[in-house]
Design a protein around this motif. Structure first.
Motif, PDB file in Angstrom:
ATOM      1  N   THR A  25      -6.163   4.202  -1.888  1.00 37.71           N
ATOM      2  CA  THR A  25      -4.730   4.481  -1.917  1.00 37.71           C
ATOM      3  C   THR A  25      -4.459   5.871  -2.475  1.00 37.71           C
ATOM      4  O   THR A  25      -3.635   6.627  -1.951  1.00 37.71           O
ATOM      5  CB  THR A  25      -3.991   3.421  -2.760  1.00 37.71           C
ATOM      6  OG1 THR A  25      -4.342   2.121  -2.298  1.00 37.71           O
ATOM      7  CG2 THR A  25      -2.494   3.599  -2.649  1.00 37.71           C
ATOM      8  N   SER A  28      -5.381   8.352   0.125  1.00 38.48           N
ATOM      9  CA  SER A  28      -4.354   8.457   1.148  1.00 38.48           C
ATOM     10  C   SER A  28      -3.183   9.300   0.658  1.00 38.48           C
ATOM     11  O   SER A  28      -2.619  10.107   1.403  1.00 38.48           O
ATOM     12  CB  SER A  28      -3.875   7.061   1.553  1.00 38.48           C
ATOM     13  OG  SER A  28      -2.871   7.118   2.532  1.00 38.48           O
ATOM     14  N   GLY A  29      -2.813   9.109  -0.603  1.00 36.60           N
ATOM     15  CA  GLY A  29      -1.758   9.928  -1.185  1.00 36.60           C
ATOM     16  C   GLY A  29      -2.142  11.396  -1.217  1.00 36.60           C
ATOM     17  O   GLY A  29      -1.319  12.279  -0.947  1.00 36.60           O
ATOM     18  N   TRP A  49       0.842  -1.204   0.000  1.00 36.31           N
ATOM     19  CA  TRP A  49       0.000   0.000   0.000  1.00 36.31           C
ATOM     20  C   TRP A  49       0.877   1.254   0.000  1.00 36.31           C
ATOM     21  O   TRP A  49       0.686   2.171  -0.795  1.00 36.31           O
ATOM     22  CB  TRP A  49      -0.904  -0.044   1.233  1.00 36.31           C
ATOM     23  CG  TRP A  49      -1.620   1.223   1.584  1.00 36.31           C
ATOM     24  CD1 TRP A  49      -1.087   2.357   2.121  1.00 36.31           C
ATOM     25  CD2 TRP A  49      -3.018   1.483   1.435  1.00 36.31           C
ATOM     26  NE1 TRP A  49      -2.054   3.298   2.337  1.00 36.31           N
ATOM     27  CE2 TRP A  49      -3.251   2.792   1.922  1.00 36.31           C
ATOM     28  CE3 TRP A  49      -4.095   0.742   0.967  1.00 36.31           C
ATOM     29  CZ2 TRP A  49      -4.518   3.363   1.941  1.00 36.31           C
ATOM     30  CZ3 TRP A  49      -5.353   1.307   0.991  1.00 36.31           C
ATOM     31  CH2 TRP A  49      -5.564   2.597   1.464  1.00 36.31           C
ATOM     32  N   ARG A  50       1.849   1.291   0.906  1.00 33.59           N
ATOM     33  CA  ARG A  50       2.706   2.473   1.007  1.00 33.59           C
ATOM     34  C   ARG A  50       3.545   2.671  -0.259  1.00 33.59           C
ATOM     35  O   ARG A  50       3.776   3.802  -0.691  1.00 33.59           O
ATOM     36  CB  ARG A  50       3.597   2.362   2.247  1.00 33.59           C
ATOM     37  CG  ARG A  50       2.837   2.492   3.557  1.00 33.59           C
ATOM     38  CD  ARG A  50       3.774   2.550   4.749  1.00 33.59           C
ATOM     39  NE  ARG A  50       4.438   1.282   4.982  1.00 33.59           N
ATOM     40  CZ  ARG A  50       3.941   0.294   5.717  1.00 33.59           C
ATOM     41  NH1 ARG A  50       2.744   0.425   6.279  1.00 33.59           N
ATOM     42  NH2 ARG A  50       4.618  -0.824   5.900  1.00 33.59           N
ATOM     43  N   GLN A 105      -1.608  12.836   2.156  1.00 31.26           N
ATOM     44  CA  GLN A 105      -0.194  13.109   2.419  1.00 31.26           C
ATOM     45  C   GLN A 105       0.258  14.403   1.748  1.00 31.26           C
ATOM     46  O   GLN A 105       0.989  15.202   2.335  1.00 31.26           O
ATOM     47  CB  GLN A 105       0.657  11.952   1.915  1.00 31.26           C
ATOM     48  CG  GLN A 105       0.703  10.750   2.831  1.00 31.26           C
ATOM     49  CD  GLN A 105       1.878   9.865   2.500  1.00 31.26           C
ATOM     50  OE1 GLN A 105       2.242   9.686   1.352  1.00 31.26           O
ATOM     51  NE2 GLN A 105       2.494   9.304   3.526  1.00 31.26           N
ATOM     52  N   ARG A 116       1.187   3.984  -2.952  1.00 35.39           N
ATOM     53  CA  ARG A 116       0.826   5.369  -2.625  1.00 35.39           C
ATOM     54  C   ARG A 116       1.940   6.316  -3.033  1.00 35.39           C
ATOM     55  O   ARG A 116       1.698   7.372  -3.638  1.00 35.39           O
ATOM     56  CB  ARG A 116       0.530   5.492  -1.132  1.00 35.39           C
ATOM     57  CG  ARG A 116       0.140   6.903  -0.689  1.00 35.39           C
ATOM     58  CD  ARG A 116      -0.175   6.934   0.799  1.00 35.39           C
ATOM     59  NE  ARG A 116       0.983   6.569   1.602  1.00 35.39           N
ATOM     60  CZ  ARG A 116       0.928   6.352   2.918  1.00 35.39           C
ATOM     61  NH1 ARG A 116      -0.220   6.455   3.566  1.00 35.39           N
ATOM     62  NH2 ARG A 116       2.019   6.029   3.590  1.00 35.39           N
TER      63      ARG A 116
END
Length: 376
Positions: A354, A357-358, A265-266, A361, A269
């Motif tokens: 995802t 979430s990006g 996931w990270r 950030q 992202r």
């Protein structure tokens, strides 16, 4: 039918049509990926394999071992420890003590104006010297089968390519089957393999580059600040007169590092943030569209069943089936279980979340990877 019902049916039909179109395009694009030649290149071309590694103690050992076991023996292996805080350097040093072809380079992080991975790869090229005709850049989590290098060289010579790249087969599991399929379909829409778009696709997991092409583009110094180094490299190779080739090397290359859902996931992202240039509108639009695209077919099918609306059921099932066929194509290509095709709507929702979430950030100014900012 109420106005709300007509809107819902219209949305379901629209998504179904889009799903059919997207899957048809994905099938067309996948046919452009070139299979590896069955036999390795029968010559003694010298190759320098370079692996940038930052906190990769869990994966680097198998990665180096796979390269040491290559049937193509005229090979040097340079691992650049990019200021790791774990035992990465120790693992590599142990293999270097067993095989004189392995060199460990210890780095202190990138100099000003350089991204970490690009600086590490440039350091690896310097340490490898000037004699190698080919440069092979591998991610630390890649595991090469014994025939990988010889068959990549054969593909380059057969097609006259200056840069040959391939993804690796993902390890089976929930992370790969939920996160990768929709992301791959979306990626190939924007940057199709072996296409002539503004941007040229390459996959950083495995990059085989002619030394002459490396010199022609100005080396990694020309891409010092890049956070999308693979695509930027491929685009520069093409723009300076070289040929870029995407091949299917999944029979000889696998990815071991992203075992868990959170790690993959990270990683994705970070790739989306980099790929969109940290664009808030693009990330927001992608998050909404992907989520709606994934949720609409199953919700439409279920709602249609409850309301006994055959048209709504048909639209929902058609969209679901089209998405599932796209995921089936991915499963065959990435050597995953075909049964995961039924989870296609969840893959699109995962892609949307995802991207969301990006977006979060970027808005907070916290987009990073391995402790370093990925925003330009």
């Amino acid at each position: 039918m109420s106005a709300l019902g007509r809107i819902g049916t219209g949305l379901a039909i629209t998504v179904a049509a889009l799903a059919v179109g997207r899957t048809a395009n994905y099938a067309r694009v996948l046919r452009k990926v070139v299979p590896l030649p069955p036999e390795p290149l029968d010559q003694s071309a010298e190759v320098a394999a370079i692996i940038p590694a930052r906190d990769e103690q869990a994966t680097i050992g198998r990665g180096v071992a796979g390269l040491r076991a290559q049937e193509h023996q005229n090979l040097r292996i340079v691992v650049v420890d990019d200021a790791s805080a774990d035992r990465t350097a120790e693992v590599v040093a142990a293999q270097a003590a067993q095989d004189e072809r392995v060199t460990l380079v210890r780095g202190d992080g990138p100099p000003p104006g350089w991204s970490g991975k690009v600086a590490a790869m440039a350091a690896g090229v310097r340490a490898a010297g000037d004699s190698a005709e080919w440069l092979l850049f591998m991610d630390a989590d890649g595991v090469a089968g014994p025939g990988l290098l010889g068959r990549l060289l054969a593909a380059a010579e057969e097609h006259g390519a200056d840069l040959v790249s391939s993804p690796g087969a993902a390890r089976p599991g929930a992370a790969a089957c939920l996160l990768m399929p929709a992301a791959t379909v979306a990626l190939f829409e924007v940057v199709p393999p072996n296409g002539n778009n503004k941007r040229v696709l390459a996959i950083g997991q495995c990059l085989l580059l002619r030394r002459t092409a490396y010199r022609r583009i100005g080396g990694w110094a020309a891409l010092a600040a890049s956070t999308a180094d693979d695509v930027d490299l491929a685009t520069r190779v093409r723009d300076t007169g070289g040929r870029v080739l995407i091949v299917d090397a999944t029979a000889e290359l696998s990815a071991q590092g992203h075992d868990g859902f959170g790690q993959l996931w990270r990683s994705l992202r970070k790739s989306f943030v980099v790929g969109t240039g940290s664009s808030v509108p693009l990330l927001a639009a992608g998050a909404v569209v992907s989520t709606v695209f994934g949720l609409t077919p199953p919700i439409a099918a279920l709602t249609g069943l409850l309301r006994r609306d055959r048209g709504l059921v048909a639209a929902g099932l058609l969209g679901w089936a089209a998405q599932s066929y796209g995921q089936l194509l991915f499963a065959r290509f990435a050597r995953q279980s075909p049964a995961t095709a039924l989870l296609a709507p969840l893959s699109w929702v995962a892609l949307g979340s995802t991207l969301g979430s990006g977006l979060g950030q970027v808005l907070r100014g916290t987009a990073s990877w391995r402790g370093r900012s990925v925003t330009r």
